[in-house]
Design a protein around this motif. Structure first.
Motif, mmCIF file in Angstrom:
data_model
loop_
_atom_site.group_PDB
_atom_site.id
_atom_site.type_symbol
_atom_site.label_atom_id
_atom_site.label_comp_id
_atom_site.label_asym_id
_atom_site.label_seq_id
_atom_site.Cartn_x
_atom_site.Cartn_y
_atom_site.Cartn_z
ATOM 1 N N GLY A 94 30.814 53.422 43.167
ATOM 2 C CA GLY A 94 30.310 53.679 41.820
ATOM 3 C C GLY A 94 30.451 52.533 40.851
ATOM 4 O O GLY A 94 29.558 52.272 40.032
ATOM 5 N N ASP A 95 31.554 51.801 40.921
ATOM 6 C CA ASP A 95 31.766 50.714 39.956
ATOM 7 C C ASP A 95 31.675 49.326 40.597
ATOM 8 O O ASP A 95 32.157 48.342 40.044
ATOM 9 C CB ASP A 95 33.102 50.884 39.231
ATOM 10 C CG ASP A 95 34.288 50.915 40.186
ATOM 11 O OD1 ASP A 95 34.070 50.958 41.415
ATOM 12 O OD2 ASP A 95 35.440 50.927 39.704
ATOM 13 N N SER A 96 31.026 49.254 41.763
ATOM 14 C CA SER A 96 30.861 47.957 42.423
ATOM 15 C C SER A 96 29.845 47.098 41.667
ATOM 16 O O SER A 96 28.812 47.585 41.198
ATOM 17 C CB SER A 96 30.376 48.151 43.859
ATOM 18 O OG SER A 96 30.044 46.903 44.444
ATOM 19 N N LYS A 97 30.135 45.807 41.570
ATOM 20 C CA LYS A 97 29.213 44.874 40.939
ATOM 21 C C LYS A 97 28.449 44.054 41.984
ATOM 22 O O LYS A 97 27.709 43.113 41.626
ATOM 23 C CB LYS A 97 29.996 43.936 40.012
ATOM 24 C CG LYS A 97 30.678 44.649 38.847
ATOM 25 C CD LYS A 97 31.453 43.678 37.984
ATOM 26 C CE LYS A 97 32.129 44.383 36.806
ATOM 27 N NZ LYS A 97 33.132 45.378 37.250
ATOM 28 N N LEU A 98 28.623 44.420 43.255
ATOM 29 C CA LEU A 98 27.929 43.719 44.335
ATOM 30 C C LEU A 98 26.697 44.464 44.827
ATOM 31 O O LEU A 98 25.679 43.843 45.178
ATOM 32 C CB LEU A 98 28.887 43.480 45.506
ATOM 33 C CG LEU A 98 30.013 42.470 45.269
ATOM 34 C CD1 LEU A 98 31.002 42.505 46.425
ATOM 35 C CD2 LEU A 98 29.447 41.066 45.095
ATOM 36 N N VAL A 99 26.794 45.787 44.889
ATOM 37 C CA VAL A 99 25.663 46.598 45.357
ATOM 38 C C VAL A 99 24.499 46.430 44.383
ATOM 39 O O VAL A 99 24.679 46.427 43.161
ATOM 40 C CB VAL A 99 26.074 48.083 45.474
ATOM 41 C CG1 VAL A 99 24.865 48.936 45.832
ATOM 42 C CG2 VAL A 99 27.156 48.242 46.527
ATOM 43 N N HIS A 118 36.593 39.348 44.983
ATOM 44 C CA HIS A 118 37.538 40.389 44.583
ATOM 45 C C HIS A 118 37.210 40.998 43.221
ATOM 46 O O HIS A 118 37.283 42.215 43.033
ATOM 47 C CB HIS A 118 38.963 39.819 44.555
ATOM 48 C CG HIS A 118 39.391 39.193 45.840
ATOM 49 N ND1 HIS A 118 38.875 37.993 46.282
ATOM 50 C CD2 HIS A 118 40.279 39.594 46.779
ATOM 51 C CE1 HIS A 118 39.427 37.669 47.443
ATOM 52 N NE2 HIS A 118 40.290 38.621 47.771
ATOM 53 N N ALA A 119 36.814 40.172 42.280
ATOM 54 C CA ALA A 119 36.579 40.660 40.921
ATOM 55 C C ALA A 119 35.353 41.561 40.824
ATOM 56 O O ALA A 119 35.211 42.315 39.859
ATOM 57 C CB ALA A 119 36.421 39.470 39.968
ATOM 58 N N ARG A 120 34.469 41.483 41.803
ATOM 59 C CA ARG A 120 33.228 42.256 41.755
ATOM 60 C C ARG A 120 33.271 43.490 42.648
ATOM 61 O O ARG A 120 32.302 44.242 42.722
ATOM 62 C CB ARG A 120 32.046 41.362 42.136
ATOM 63 C CG ARG A 120 31.953 40.095 41.291
ATOM 64 C CD ARG A 120 30.716 39.307 41.625
ATOM 65 N NE ARG A 120 29.516 40.020 41.202
ATOM 66 C CZ ARG A 120 28.280 39.714 41.624
ATOM 67 N NH1 ARG A 120 28.112 38.731 42.486
ATOM 68 N NH2 ARG A 120 27.255 40.397 41.182
ATOM 69 N N LEU A 121 34.378 43.684 43.336
ATOM 70 C CA LEU A 121 34.496 44.822 44.257
ATOM 71 C C LEU A 121 34.604 46.141 43.505
ATOM 72 O O LEU A 121 35.118 46.195 42.375
ATOM 73 C CB LEU A 121 35.739 44.666 45.140
ATOM 74 C CG LEU A 121 35.763 43.520 46.143
ATOM 75 C CD1 LEU A 121 37.149 43.443 46.789
ATOM 76 C CD2 LEU A 121 34.683 43.695 47.206
ATOM 77 N N ALA A 122 34.170 47.212 44.173
ATOM 78 C CA ALA A 122 34.463 48.550 43.663
ATOM 79 C C ALA A 122 35.979 48.743 43.636
ATOM 80 O O ALA A 122 36.707 48.202 44.477
ATOM 81 C CB ALA A 122 33.809 49.609 44.549
ATOM 82 N N SER A 123 36.448 49.516 42.682
ATOM 83 C CA SER A 123 37.900 49.728 42.572
ATOM 84 C C SER A 123 38.456 50.386 43.839
ATOM 85 O O SER A 123 39.584 50.095 44.257
ATOM 86 C CB SER A 123 38.215 50.579 41.343
ATOM 87 O OG SER A 123 37.488 51.789 41.369
ATOM 88 N N SER A 124 37.673 51.249 44.483
ATOM 89 C CA SER A 124 38.119 51.897 45.730
ATOM 90 C C SER A 124 38.264 50.869 46.842
ATOM 91 O O SER A 124 39.202 50.926 47.643
ATOM 92 C CB SER A 124 37.132 52.980 46.141
ATOM 93 O OG SER A 124 37.069 53.997 45.173
ATOM 94 N N THR A 125 37.345 49.916 46.902
ATOM 95 C CA THR A 125 37.437 48.844 47.895
ATOM 96 C C THR A 125 38.668 47.986 47.631
ATOM 97 O O THR A 125 39.403 47.624 48.562
ATOM 98 C CB THR A 125 36.176 47.964 47.852
ATOM 99 O OG1 THR A 125 35.018 48.776 48.058
ATOM 100 C CG2 THR A 125 36.233 46.882 48.916
ATOM 101 N N HIS A 126 38.902 47.680 46.370
ATOM 102 C CA HIS A 126 40.046 46.845 46.011
ATOM 103 C C HIS A 126 41.356 47.533 46.396
ATOM 104 O O HIS A 126 42.308 46.883 46.859
ATOM 105 C CB HIS A 126 40.034 46.541 44.509
ATOM 106 C CG HIS A 126 40.477 45.153 44.186
ATOM 107 N ND1 HIS A 126 41.696 44.646 44.580
ATOM 108 C CD2 HIS A 126 39.850 44.140 43.524
ATOM 109 C CE1 HIS A 126 41.809 43.406 44.166
ATOM 110 N NE2 HIS A 126 40.698 43.062 43.523
#
Length: 514
Positions: free
Chosen positions: A259-264, A466-474
């Motif tokens: 939901g909060d990923s900046k890569l997708v 790392h900075a652009r990952l979804a929080s769940s991925t991080h």
């Protein structure tokens, strides 16, 4: 306390007993029913021919057993059939079998003395687990050989799991001041003539298969994220027009995870809302199937798990032995409720979908490791010097080999009947075999997912995203990196692989199915 008898026992209850230390307690009203059922059978059987009380067993049922030999018949049955081989059940499988047998007998239709249920409860609550061997049962008169080993322990013989090791039952009972079970009427047959081993193993399989599905959805989501996939293939709008619950649930879970990923990427921003001049597109218009079709591939896994849960819970809450003692109607019914086809078929279906899940993971792994396919990562996600270092190359062989083994193991045991027992058991289920092979497939799949997980963590470090990952991925990245740091130089990975695998097994958080 988990109440046994009266209430429907669930897979969630098994999880609490096996993995959270929850204790069990016999419901008083159900225990009274068990006692009434036993009292009826003792009186009713005196002047009648009742299988397994005053007859021989199996194809020798035509032989009458005198009253003075009836108790010995039960001991003979237990001791003669305690003939299993192979590795013993792990403690969780043994305890699952004990809990399943306890719950089946507490339905109050097996003509068994309440002492057996009280002893089973005591052993479960004191963490004393039966020594049950994997090989022996054909799943037709129930799990005769496996349950004979359970019955052998109850009469104070054989070995049990105690404080993490196999110990003489006699020694353990003496140390714990436990009295062995006494034969009253038909305790041998009642304990042995059921589907509780295959069902107990099956429920453990279900618990771990749910974990695999959740992990696979997460790793599939991260794979899409790192490859900057478009988000429409797991969108609500696309998946809502395909009317399968599992597909929609998997797609929704991927949406939530990313939901909060900046890569997708969103397709309109890249391909719809700007003029494209190039004749050959630099962006892929659609991702490979192993990325794009995750909801359609894992959706059937979800739906199968739901059905498996229903079948196993129906079975574990059933009277699954023979004959059935009906004290209310004052009748004894002979039949085949011990036949394991329901469980055998469900285990074959479960291992088939788990193998498909494993195949998806292996294909996603291959995509990540092949630079010509992904066009974003170095070969084998090698963080060192190409040619000198090898990255994930060695681990890929393990994943490929393990996936191939799962494919071979997925031949259905349900179709593998062999007549035996003087052709009395002329068509059998092989249910316990099916459940144990499914357990192997599940364990193998955790290995493959662990390798995929390690690869994804290496990819994150290479991409420095790392900075652009979804929080769940991080969150998952931080967990894995606490276990296994990023690596550049080549070194043996087998210890780290097992640590990551165990972490994935132990994770209790759910995303798709609980």
């Amino acid at each position: 306390m988990i109440a046994i008898g009266g209430n429907r026992l669930t897979a969630g209850d098994f999880f609490k007993v096996l993995y959270e230390g929850e204790q069990v307690q016999l419901q008083p009203q159900a225990l009274e029913t068990v006692k009434a059922n036993y009292d009826f059978l003792r009186a009713y059987s005196k002047d009648k021919i009742i299988y397994g009380i005053n007859t021989g067993l199996g194809p020798m049922a035509q032989y009458k057993i005198s009253e003075e030999d009836q108790r010995q018949l039960q001991y003979n049955l237990i001791r003669s059939h305690a003939s299993g081989s192979g590795e013993p059940f792990s403690e969780d499988l043994a305890r699952a079998t004990m809990l399943a047998r306890l719950n089946g007998l507490m339905q109050g239709s097996s003509g068994i003395h309440s002492e057996a249920m009280e002893l089973l409860t005591l052993l479960l609550n004191r963490n004393i687990s039966a020594c049950i061997f994997q090989r022996g049962g054909v799943g037709a008169s129930g799990d005769l050989v496996q349950l004979a080993h359970l019955a052998l322990n109850l009469i104070g013989e054989g070995e049990v799991w105690y404080k993490g090791k196999l110990t003489s039952t006699r020694e353990v009972f003496a140390a714990e001041k436990i009295s062995p079970l006494q034969i009253h009427l038909r305790e041998g047959l009642s304990l042995m003539n059921g589907t509780s081993a295959m069902t107990g193993v099956g429920i453990v399989n279900l618990i771990h298969a749910k974990k695999l599905l959740n992990i696979s959805v997460k790793l599939s989501a991260i794979t899409n994220e790192l490859m900057k996939s478009f988000d429409d293939h797991f969108s609500l709008e696309l998946n809502a027009v395909k009317h399968h619950r599992g597909q929609q649930q998997v797609a929704a879970a991927m949406q939530k995870f990313l939901g909060d990923s900046k890569l997708v990427r969103k397709r309109p921003e890249h391909l719809y809302h700007r003029k494209i001049e190039e004749a050959v597109f630099t962006d892929k218009v659609q991702e490979y199937y192993s990325l794009r079709c995750v909801p359609q591939i894992l959706g059937p896994v979800y739906d199968t798990l739901l059905n498996t849960e229903k079948v196993l819970e129906d079975e574990v809450n059933s009277v699954n032995d023979n004959p059935i003692i009906d004290h209310r109607r004052e009748m004894v019914y002979h039949g085949g409720n011990f036949h394991g086809d329901y469980v055998a078929l469900e285990m074959d279906k479960l291992k088939t979908v788990v193998t498909k899940l494993c195949m998806l993971s292996e294909r996603q792994l291959n995509y990540l490791l092949n630079d010509k396919l992904n066009q974003r990562l170095p070969p084998f996600i090698n963080l060192g010097r190409l040619g000198l270092n090898f990255g994930m190359q060695g681990m890929q062989f393990t994943a490929t080999s393990t996936t191939a083994e799962n494919q071979t193991l997925s031949y259905p045991m349900y179709l593998h009947s062999i007549s035996n027992n003087n052709d009395n058991q002329d068509i059998v289920s092989m249910g316990c075999n099916a459940a144990l092979i499914t357990r192997k497939v599940i364990d193998n799949t955790f290995d493959v997912l662990a390798i995929q997980c390690i690869s994804l963590m290496q990819a994150i470090d290479y991409l420095k995203c790392h900075a652009r990952l979804a929080s769940s991925t991080h969150k998952l990245y931080d967990e894995i990196r606490a276990i296994m740091p990023a690596f550049v130089e080549d070194e043996p990975k087998y210890h780290a692989l097992q640590k990551v695998k165990q972490h994935l097994i132990n994770r209790s958080s759910s995303l798709v199915i609980s």
